[in-house]
Design an enzyme around this catalytic site. Structure first.
Site, PDB file in Angstrom:
ATOM      1  N   ARG A   1     -23.060  46.284 -67.114  1.00 34.64           N
ATOM      2  CA  ARG A   1     -24.069  45.947 -66.113  1.00 34.64           C
ATOM      3  C   ARG A   1     -25.240  45.248 -66.794  1.00 34.64           C
ATOM      4  O   ARG A   1     -25.500  45.459 -67.991  1.00 34.64           O
ATOM      5  CB  ARG A   1     -24.573  47.216 -65.412  1.00 34.64           C
TER       6      ARG A   1
ATOM      7  N   LYS B   1     -25.335  54.507 -66.141  1.00 34.97           N
ATOM      8  CA  LYS B   1     -26.050  55.194 -65.067  1.00 34.97           C
ATOM      9  C   LYS B   1     -26.048  56.698 -65.298  1.00 34.97           C
ATOM     10  O   LYS B   1     -25.088  57.260 -65.815  1.00 34.97           O
ATOM     11  CB  LYS B   1     -25.391  54.878 -63.723  1.00 34.97           C
TER      12      LYS B   1
ATOM     13  N   HIS C   1     -23.711  40.067 -62.587  1.00 36.66           N
ATOM     14  CA  HIS C   1     -22.755  41.030 -62.050  1.00 36.66           C
ATOM     15  C   HIS C   1     -21.409  40.385 -61.757  1.00 36.66           C
ATOM     16  O   HIS C   1     -20.379  41.070 -61.750  1.00 36.66           O
ATOM     17  CB  HIS C   1     -23.315  41.690 -60.788  1.00 36.66           C
TER      18      HIS C   1
ATOM     19  N   ARG D   1     -19.148  40.941 -64.589  1.00 29.41           N
ATOM     20  CA  ARG D   1     -18.550  42.283 -64.526  1.00 29.41           C
ATOM     21  C   ARG D   1     -17.357  42.295 -63.570  1.00 29.41           C
ATOM     22  O   ARG D   1     -16.299  42.842 -63.892  1.00 29.41           O
ATOM     23  CB  ARG D   1     -19.621  43.272 -64.068  1.00 29.41           C
TER      24      ARG D   1
ATOM     25  N   HIS E   1     -17.437  53.754 -64.357  1.00 31.40           N
ATOM     26  CA  HIS E   1     -17.473  54.262 -62.989  1.00 31.40           C
ATOM     27  C   HIS E   1     -17.226  55.765 -62.979  1.00 31.40           C
ATOM     28  O   HIS E   1     -16.311  56.248 -63.651  1.00 31.40           O
ATOM     29  CB  HIS E   1     -16.392  53.587 -62.130  1.00 31.40           C
TER      30      HIS E   1
ATOM     31  N   TYR F   1     -11.395  46.487 -56.779  1.00 32.90           N
ATOM     32  CA  TYR F   1     -10.899  45.293 -57.458  1.00 32.90           C
ATOM     33  C   TYR F   1      -9.439  45.015 -57.132  1.00 32.90           C
ATOM     34  O   TYR F   1      -8.964  43.900 -57.332  1.00 32.90           O
ATOM     35  CB  TYR F   1     -11.109  45.415 -58.975  1.00 32.90           C
TER      36      TYR F   1
END
Length: 316
Positions: A153, A177, A255, A258, A281, A290
């Protein structure tokens, strides 16, 4: 449950100190909860109960896109859970039914030809470049290479420190994150070469500015022209500028690198769980989107190269 500005500020401090959420997440919470409080005040009562939640949900659905409404309700739910825990009461969300159906949006990727042109290093004569221009050129190339080779990211790229990069071990430690860390491999020779060249130039450039680097940027990998840690907006500007110089008409964002990274791995039959781990994730459900892009690519391939059409063409 009554809501006040002090309650919100106390919760945000809790998010920073106890939950150790990123400043970007805390900033988003501050905006979302401020809007919630303002809406409650406008209706004349700051009581957050099930009826208020239903009314606020209707307000969000009327004013915002589904993705924004979903995030703002999630912020309110987390805040209410905190207050109910502190006050030893039930959360008003316990019996509320939240029905926000977010439309399926396919992640936007970069066409392979466009990506190749964007990644092509500048061919401008080096002799006419100043030391600063050379430093920035190497930095921009390294940024693009790391984005496509790791799928990080843009926030993770900006947080990357020199000590996180193990060039000999060909890997980097990424702060994701929720303060989660993961290791990504740097196996592309192009990426290693670009990053190594930039880190060397960075060291030389920083050495000529003794004491000039701000405290929070001394360990940062990617620096701006003033010696500070690069911001996400600055990285977006780098990507946009390189895309324009490459003659790419589409609007390209960090992004999208990514998305392209993940989609290309999936199209190359890489296991979805591996891609989930590489992207950081928490849930494989996030990674599964995806597969829709891969299916769209399959449809395009069969539309252009369908064997049945080839048979029909052979009969003509």
């Amino acid at each position: 449950m009554k809501v006040t500005r002090n309650d919100i500020e106390e919760y945000l401090r809790h998010c920073e100190r106890e939950s150790r959420l990123s400043r970007h997440t805390v900033r988003a919470y501050r905006i979302d909860l401020g809007q919630l409080l303002e809406w409650l005040r406008r209706k004349g009562d700051t009581e957050l109960d099930e009826a208020a939640i239903k009314g606020y949900l209707a307000h969000l659905n009327a004013k915002y896109a589904a993705s924004s409404a979903k995030r703002k309700i999630a912020s309110a739910r987390a805040f209410a859970a905190y207050l109910s825990h502190e006050r030893k009461t039930a959360s008003p969300f316990a019996g509320a039914r939240i029905g926000i159906r977010e439309p399926q949006r396919l992640p936007r990727t970069i066409a392979l030809g466009d990506l190749a042109r964007i990644l092509e290093p500048s061919t401008e004569p080096q002799v006419v470049k100043s030391a600063l221009s050379r430093f920035l050129g190497l930095r921009d190339q390294a940024i693009l290479e790391v984005l496509i080779a790791t799928g990080v990211r843009v926030s993770e790229l900006c947080l990357l420190d020199v000590e996180d990069c193990d060039m000999r071990g060909r890997q980097a430690r990424i702060s994701g994150k929720g303060s989660k860390e993961r290791i990504v491999q740097l196996e592309s020779e192009d990426t290693l070469r670009a990053l190594g060249a930039y880190l060397g130039a960075r060291e030389e450039w920083a050495a000529r500015r003794p004491g000039a680097l701000p405290e929070g940027a001394r360990g940062a990998v990617f620096l701006n022209r003033f010696g500070g840690r690069m911001s996400e907006q600055a990285v977006r500007a780098v990507v946009s500028r390189r895309a324009r110089r490459a003659g790419v008409a589409a609007h390209v964002t960090p992004h999208m690198f990514r998305h392209t990274f993940a989609t290309m791995l999936l199209e190359d039959d890489v296991n979805l769980r591996y891609i989930q781990s590489l992207l950081g994730h928490s849930s494989v459900k996030t990674t599964e989107r995806y597969t829709h892009v891969a299916h769209a690519k399959q449809r395009e391939v069969l539309r252009r190269h369908n064997p049945r059409d080839a048979v029909r063409a052979a009969k003509i």
